[in-house]
Design an enzyme around this catalytic site. Structure first.
Site, short mmCIF file in Angstrom:
data_model
loop_
_atom_site.label_atom_id
_atom_site.label_comp_id
_atom_site.label_asym_id
_atom_site.label_seq_id
_atom_site.Cartn_x
_atom_site.Cartn_y
_atom_site.Cartn_z
N ASP A 1 0.53 5.17 0.46
CA ASP A 1 -0.36 6.28 0.79
C ASP A 1 0.39 7.60 0.61
OD1 ASP A 1 -2.51 4.68 1.46
OD2 ASP A 1 -2.09 4.70 3.60
N ASP B 1 0.86 -1.17 0.00
CA ASP B 1 0.00 0.00 0.00
C ASP B 1 0.90 1.22 0.00
OD1 ASP B 1 -3.16 0.44 0.71
OD2 ASP B 1 -1.88 2.15 1.17
N1 LIG Z 1 0.06 -1.20 10.73
C1 LIG Z 1 -0.58 -0.92 9.58
N2 LIG Z 1 -1.93 -1.02 9.54
C2 LIG Z 1 -2.55 -0.73 8.38
N3 LIG Z 1 -3.88 -0.72 8.10
C3 LIG Z 1 -4.00 -0.38 6.83
S1 LIG Z 1 -5.49 -0.25 6.04
N4 LIG Z 1 -2.80 -0.16 6.24
C4 LIG Z 1 -2.53 0.17 4.84
C5 LIG Z 1 -2.14 1.60 4.70
O1 LIG Z 1 -3.28 2.41 4.75
C6 LIG Z 1 -1.87 -0.36 7.22
C7 LIG Z 1 -0.44 -0.26 7.27
O2 LIG Z 1 0.26 0.09 6.30
N5 LIG Z 1 0.13 -0.56 8.47
#
Ligand SMILES: Nc1nc2nc(S)n(CCO)c2c(=O)[nH]1
Length: 164
Positions: free
Chosen positions: A103, A101
């Protein structure tokens, strides 16, 4: 629309909790800077982080990348999404497991409430997996800015964010 040739400083949060997490992050950083338009400035250490978002899933590895770009936000988003897809990003469960992911946390000082790209990222300032690595690279932005976090160490402890 067109953008004047202004350089923006961008903050990106990268995460993976599926497959070879470290390799996924390495491949993503390589891919981000392989193409023109993005200049690498800084990369945080890697953090092992408990999943945020309420979905029961494996821990993530997270990093924050600081870069300079001449790209528009839309183009940077497209590039990020194509890198996610190239790493077999199946968007199955919202906030669920993913190979990668990317962001966009901040794009210069731009503010946008476009649904596909809200700037600054609407949830970044609640997330220790973003703030802790970011604060290492840009302490002022995290500890005194509008995203002020009273106690980063406490947030890291509460949200299960530990340096690898
Ligand atoms: N620790 C953690 N929790 C997450 N929940 C999401 S959705 N994501 C994806 C990014 O939004 C993550 C992440 O990158 N790390």
């Amino acid at each position: 629309g067109g953008h004047m040739l202004i350089k923006h400083r961008v903050v990106l949060s990268l995460g993976s909790n599926l497959g070879d997490r470290l390799e996924n992050l390495q491949d993503a950083v390589d891919a981000l800077f392989d193409a023109p338009g993005l200049t690498f400035l800084a990369l945080s250490p890697v953090y092992e982080t408990a999943p945020w978002g309420g979905v029961e899933q494996d821990d993530f590895l997270n990093v924050v990348v600081i870069a300079e770009t001449l790209l528009t936000p839309e183009t940077l988003l497209e590039r990020s999404q194509s890198i996610e897809e190239s790493l077999r990003r199946e968007r199955v469960v919202r906030w669920g497991p993913r190979t990668l992911d990317i962001d966009i946390v901040q794009f210069g000082e731009l503010v946008s409430d476009a649904p596909e790209l809200t700037l600054p990222h609407p949830r970044a300032h609640e997330r220790a997996f973003v703030l802790v690595p970011w604060a290492l690279l840009e302490p002022d932005a995290v500890l005194t800015g509008h995203g002020r976090v009273a106690d980063l160490a406490a947030a890291a402890g509460e949200q299960g964010v530990t340096r690898r």
